[in-house]
Design a protein around this motif. Structure first.
Motif, mmCIF file in Angstrom:
data_model
loop_
_atom_site.group_PDB
_atom_site.id
_atom_site.type_symbol
_atom_site.label_atom_id
_atom_site.label_comp_id
_atom_site.label_asym_id
_atom_site.label_seq_id
_atom_site.Cartn_x
_atom_site.Cartn_y
_atom_site.Cartn_z
ATOM 1 N N ALA A 11 0.824 -1.211 0.000
ATOM 2 C CA ALA A 11 0.000 0.000 0.000
ATOM 3 C C ALA A 11 0.851 1.252 0.000
ATOM 4 O O ALA A 11 0.542 2.250 -0.671
ATOM 5 C CB ALA A 11 -0.940 -0.004 1.198
ATOM 6 N N LEU A 12 1.962 1.241 0.785
ATOM 7 C CA LEU A 12 2.861 2.400 0.829
ATOM 8 C C LEU A 12 3.503 2.635 -0.537
ATOM 9 O O LEU A 12 3.575 3.785 -1.021
ATOM 10 C CB LEU A 12 3.937 2.179 1.897
ATOM 11 N N VAL A 13 3.955 1.567 -1.162
ATOM 12 C CA VAL A 13 4.573 1.706 -2.490
ATOM 13 C C VAL A 13 3.561 2.267 -3.489
ATOM 14 O O VAL A 13 3.862 3.170 -4.274
ATOM 15 C CB VAL A 13 5.118 0.347 -2.959
ATOM 16 N N ILE A 14 2.330 1.736 -3.445
ATOM 17 C CA ILE A 14 1.291 2.205 -4.391
ATOM 18 C C ILE A 14 0.984 3.674 -4.162
ATOM 19 O O ILE A 14 0.833 4.471 -5.100
ATOM 20 C CB ILE A 14 0.023 1.348 -4.234
ATOM 21 N N ALA A 15 0.888 4.096 -2.873
ATOM 22 C CA ALA A 15 0.572 5.489 -2.577
ATOM 23 C C ALA A 15 1.642 6.430 -3.114
ATOM 24 O O ALA A 15 1.357 7.493 -3.686
ATOM 25 C CB ALA A 15 0.400 5.681 -1.065
ATOM 26 N N ILE A 16 2.915 6.053 -2.911
ATOM 27 C CA ILE A 16 4.018 6.903 -3.392
ATOM 28 C C ILE A 16 3.991 6.997 -4.921
ATOM 29 O O ILE A 16 4.096 8.088 -5.513
ATOM 30 C CB ILE A 16 5.366 6.348 -2.893
ATOM 31 N N VAL A 17 3.834 5.842 -5.586
ATOM 32 C CA VAL A 17 3.867 5.832 -7.053
ATOM 33 C C VAL A 17 2.685 6.605 -7.628
ATOM 34 O O VAL A 17 2.831 7.385 -8.580
ATOM 35 C CB VAL A 17 3.878 4.374 -7.567
ATOM 36 N N VAL A 18 1.500 6.417 -7.040
ATOM 37 C CA VAL A 18 0.324 7.127 -7.548
ATOM 38 C C VAL A 18 0.470 8.626 -7.369
ATOM 39 O O VAL A 18 0.121 9.434 -8.243
ATOM 40 C CB VAL A 18 -0.948 6.617 -6.838
ATOM 41 N N SER A 19 1.010 9.061 -6.220
ATOM 42 C CA SER A 19 1.188 10.505 -5.990
ATOM 43 C C SER A 19 2.135 11.105 -7.018
ATOM 44 O O SER A 19 1.877 12.175 -7.587
ATOM 45 C CB SER A 19 1.710 10.733 -4.577
ATOM 46 N N MET A 20 3.251 10.410 -7.260
ATOM 47 C CA MET A 20 4.203 10.904 -8.254
ATOM 48 C C MET A 20 3.567 10.950 -9.655
ATOM 49 O O MET A 20 3.769 11.911 -10.406
ATOM 50 C CB MET A 20 5.450 10.008 -8.270
ATOM 51 N N PHE A 213 4.607 2.621 -15.317
ATOM 52 C CA PHE A 213 5.599 2.756 -14.244
ATOM 53 C C PHE A 213 5.023 2.280 -12.912
ATOM 54 O O PHE A 213 5.701 1.586 -12.133
ATOM 55 C CB PHE A 213 6.038 4.223 -14.140
ATOM 56 N N ALA A 214 3.752 2.624 -12.641
ATOM 57 C CA ALA A 214 3.127 2.208 -11.377
ATOM 58 C C ALA A 214 2.981 0.691 -11.320
ATOM 59 O O ALA A 214 3.225 0.074 -10.269
ATOM 60 C CB ALA A 214 1.770 2.876 -11.242
ATOM 61 N N LEU A 215 2.600 0.093 -12.444
ATOM 62 C CA LEU A 215 2.464 -1.366 -12.459
ATOM 63 C C LEU A 215 3.805 -2.063 -12.248
ATOM 64 O O LEU A 215 3.892 -3.094 -11.563
ATOM 65 C CB LEU A 215 1.851 -1.805 -13.796
ATOM 66 N N LEU A 216 4.868 -1.496 -12.835
ATOM 67 C CA LEU A 216 6.195 -2.079 -12.657
ATOM 68 C C LEU A 216 6.622 -2.022 -11.186
ATOM 69 O O LEU A 216 7.146 -2.995 -10.632
ATOM 70 C CB LEU A 216 7.202 -1.342 -13.549
ATOM 71 N N CYS A 217 6.372 -0.854 -10.558
ATOM 72 C CA CYS A 217 6.723 -0.714 -9.131
ATOM 73 C C CYS A 217 5.912 -1.691 -8.281
ATOM 74 O O CYS A 217 6.435 -2.292 -7.324
ATOM 75 C CB CYS A 217 6.484 0.719 -8.671
ATOM 76 N N LEU A 218 4.621 -1.834 -8.601
ATOM 77 C CA LEU A 218 3.788 -2.764 -7.845
ATOM 78 C C LEU A 218 4.281 -4.197 -8.009
ATOM 79 O O LEU A 218 4.320 -4.967 -7.043
ATOM 80 C CB LEU A 218 2.343 -2.641 -8.335
ATOM 81 N N PHE A 219 4.694 -4.561 -9.244
ATOM 82 C CA PHE A 219 5.206 -5.904 -9.481
ATOM 83 C C PHE A 219 6.464 -6.171 -8.651
ATOM 84 O O PHE A 219 6.616 -7.227 -8.020
ATOM 85 C CB PHE A 219 5.501 -6.081 -10.972
ATOM 86 N N LEU A 220 7.389 -5.210 -8.620
ATOM 87 C CA LEU A 220 8.615 -5.378 -7.832
ATOM 88 C C LEU A 220 8.301 -5.474 -6.351
ATOM 89 O O LEU A 220 8.916 -6.272 -5.607
ATOM 90 C CB LEU A 220 9.564 -4.213 -8.109
#
Length: 774
Positions: A11-20, A213-220
């Protein structure tokens, strides 16, 4: 606890990526919108003021050129309209003209600007100042950038005698050497929402990149957390399997010492559970064998009951189908229709609602049965039933109306009457709309046994409770209205009116009198001349039947010809017409008057296999030259049975008789018959003659008919010509033989004789030509 931690990390990773992603998308969108806005406005300003075109056209008042130049500025999609003002703010030109009342006031656009300044304002539909950025474009589709540009001239507009060469020469001077006179203003309205849509593909590309980019971050993130929690998750799944009794194999995991201890405990539990499960399975197997044996017995009995129920249901449905439905069209028969109509009448009366009954009868259906056989008639009735069912609502009732004493089998082959019940009708006009829809659907050609047939219905409409409140009364009213629709010319619908009852009595009396008309010599022929406008003389005349009634006087054919067709008298009356026309030719010849050709109309019911033999007998009896007689046939006559028609027409041509197609183009048949049938002449229907001078489409159609006839070597006669404009168009198009009131109405034989003298119409034709030239 492990799952919760992994979820929090993800959830933290998703929040950061979505905000950016949101920040990048927002910044890029605003930047792209601003750049596109500045580029478009700069380009429009450069295009409008970069050359002297607009100023030149405005200076010299060249409205068409000015309009074309302004339309060139409207090519970009966001530019919705443009306005040219004079120096006082008065509108000179608005493009498109539909936006004439939508523009803001000139004073508001030029507020705070000097005369030579360009202006840019962002306004909404009410003329209020609004923001010009991306948020403003998102807020409303009625927001516009209004760019106002001065149109300048190097020549003083007050100076007289200036030519376009002087203007262009002054405009080509260097800026330092020429004066600048403002002669008007150009306003361009750029829709902010349309501008946003133009840059939307670029913004969507950025959004797609951010999503990737968000999907890639979520996958990692998922891969990282799964690697950490995989051993414990595996143990949790093993525990779930044990609790459900689905795991018997020992657990093997890799991890720390604590994980191995938990795995050993689980393995011991698995061993105990497996031992208990084997004992339970033995007991379950014995019980299953007993249950399966009993299920087999019950299934056999259930199948026998189902077969019995299906047989009873099938028999019941078959009996109901036979009792309530028409075997030919599968529509409700008279019995079911009467029951349903009675119920609907009660419901309509209780709810104070209107109900409409449409009674349909197919025009000339007997002719189809007689010419193509009853099997073709059956196929036609089925197709009519399908088309009727497709034209009404599911709540309405369509029935094949047949006599209640008839059996539901092939003995009802001749039934061509249908009824449609419209319940919950709001007004009478709704029933008329349905009737028109039914007529439109039924008149579309049908392919029956290789024959393209067109049937038309006559429809009578009765309303409940206005016309009747019971089934029999409503049927009688609808049938009466249908009968009058058929008498009025067929292919029509009429509402019931109480006066129709009196009309029915009058019709009955007219039928009785018509049976005696031939015997009492009450039928007479009138003749309408056909004038060759090039030779100035009569080249033929059409024989038109009239009835001199002893009490009612002269009765026109549209009143008694349909009656004669229905009563079966048309064949005898047609033979009398041919014989009388031939005898009149002989009487003219005896008096020294030459009638080159006499044309006689042939009814479709008269055109039978024996028709050519009857014509031969009349020609031999009267002794006239067969070339003098011309038979006018409608398209429906020759298209009933193609092979039979070709043979019959060939026999008539062998006699030397001329053949003409009357009312060409008003039917639905294929034009290919013009080349296959032995025809001599084509008559252009009066409706086409009228349309030719009223619309360009009608004129194009007549030109095509004339060109086609000339290409096939057919003579042309334009009938129904009554005005100078119609005469001018038809003769100029190539139809030089004219029949109509312009030259003469239908007249008795003694009045026709003077018109047959050579050059009788020459002076009138010269007068018409003189009026055309003026």
């Amino acid at each position: 606890m492990v799952v919760t931690i992994a979820g929090k990390i993800n959830a933290l990773v998703i929040a950061i990526v979505v905000s950016m992603s949101v920040l990048v998308t927002g910044f890029t969108s605003i930047s792209e919108y601003s750049l596109e806005r500045d580029r478009l406005l700069s380009g429009l300003a450069a295009q409008a003021t970069g050359g002297p075109d607009l100023a030149l056209y405005l200076f010299f008042g060249a409205e068409d050129a000015l309009t074309a130049s302004v339309d060139g500025l409207l090519l970009p999609e966001p530019v919705h309209y443009a306005v040219i003002f004079d120096t006082e703010g008065e509108v000179i030109l608005t493009r498109p003209s539909a936006n004439r009342d939508k523009k803001p006031q000139f004073a508001a656009l030029r507020k705070g600007l000097s005369q030579a300044d360009s202006g840019l304002s962002s306004l909404d539909a009410a003329g209020h100042e609004v923001g010009g950025g991306l948020p403003g474009a998102l807020l409303g589709a009625d927001r516009y950038f209004h760019l106002t540009l001065p149109l300048v001239s190097a020549v003083n507009p007050m100076q007289e005698g200036i030519s376009q060469e002087d203007f262009l020469l002054a405009a080509s001077r260097p800026a330092a050497e020429k004066a600048r006179h403002v002669i008007g203003y150009l306003q361009l309205a750029v829709n902010q929402r349309a501008l946003l849509l133009q840059v939307l593909p670029g913004i969507l590309l950025v959004i797609v990149a951010c999503v990737i980019f968000a999907l890639l971050c979520l996958f990692l993130s998922l891969a990282f957390t799964r690697r950490i929690t995989a051993p414990i998750s595996h143990l949790a799944k093993v525990a779930d399997g044990i609790s459900s009794g689905n795991l018997e194999e020992p657990v093997r995991v890799s991890g720390s010492g604590e994980v191995r201890d938990i795995a050993n405990i689980i393995n011991r539990v698995i061993a105990d559970v497996s031992s208990y499960k084997k004992e339970r399975d033995v007991d379950h197997q014995l019980l299953s064998m007993k249950v399966e044996e009993r299920n087999v017995q019950l299934s056999r009995r259930n199948e026998e009951l189902n077969r019995a129920v299906k047989q009873v249901t099938k028999t019941k449905n078959r009996l109901r189908q036979m009792a309530y439905y028409d075997a030919l069209t599968s529509l409700p028969n008279r019995r079911l229709f009467t029951e349903q109509l009675s119920l609907l009448l009660k419901l309509s009366n209780r709810n104070s609602q209107m109900l409409a009954l449409l009674f349909l009868d197919l025009d000339n259906f007997k002719r189809i049965n007689d010419s193509l056989g009853h099997s073709a008639g059956d196929l036609l009735l089925r197709e009519v039933g399908l088309r009727l069912s497709g034209c009404v609502r599911d709540s309405d009732v369509v029935a094949h109306y047949v006599d209640n004493t008839a059996k539901i089998d092939v003995s009802r082959l001749g039934g061509d009457e249908f009824t449609v019940v419209l319940n919950q009708v709001d007004k009478a006009e709704s029933a008329a709309l349905v009737a028109q829809r039914l007529m439109t659907t039924l008149t579309e050609p049908m392919l029956i046994d290789g024959h393209e047939l067109v049937v038309t219905p006559s429809i009578g409409i009765a309303l409940a409770p206005e016309h009747a409140e019971d089934v029999e009364g409503l049927l009688r009213c609808a049938d009466t209205a249908m009968y009058h629709a058929k008498s009025a010319g067929k292919a029509a619908f009429l509402f019931y009116d109480s006066s129709m009852e009196e009309t029915g009595l009058e019709r009955l009396a007219l039928e009785n009198d018509l049976r005696k008309a031939l015997e009492n010599n009450e039928l007479v022929l009138f003749y309408q001349p056909q004038v060759d406008t090039q030779a100035g003389k009569v080249v033929g005349a059409e024989a038109l039947m009239r009835w001199r009634h002893p009490e009612q006087g002269l009765i026109p054919p549209f009143r008694f010809i349909p009656l004669a067709e229905e009563m079966g008298l048309i064949a005898a009356m047609g033979e009398w017409t041919i014989r009388e026309a031939c005898n009149q030719v002989k009487r003219f010849a005896a008096a020294g008057v030459v009638l080159p050709k006499v044309a006689v109309n042939v009814s479709a019911l008269q055109f039978t296999p024996s028709f050519s033999r009857k014509v031969r007998a009349i020609l031999e009896e009267t002794g006239v030259d067969p070339g003098v007689l011309e038979l006018e046939l409608t398209e429906g006559v020759v298209m009933g049975d193609t092979s039979t028609s070709v043979q019959a027409l060939g026999e008539l041509r062998d006699l030397g008789v001329s053949l003409s197609i009357d009312d060409f183009g008003t039917g639905y048949s294929s034009l290919s018959y013009l080349s296959r049938f032995p025809l001599d002449e084509l008559k252009i229907d009066r409706s086409f003659v009228v349309d030719a001078v009223e619309s360009e489409e009608g004129a194009s159609l007549v030109r095509a008919i004339v060109a086609m006839a000339q290409g096939l070597g057919l003579k042309l006669v334009a009938e129904g010509v009554e005005t100078l404009e119609q005469y001018d168009f038809m003769t100029a198009t190539g139809a030089t033989v004219i029949q109509g009131y312009l030259f003469s109405p239908p007249v008795p034989a003694d009045e026709l004789a003077p018109l047959l003298s050579p050059w009788h119409f020459q002076e009138q034709i010269q007068g018409l030509e003189g009026n055309i030239q003026r």
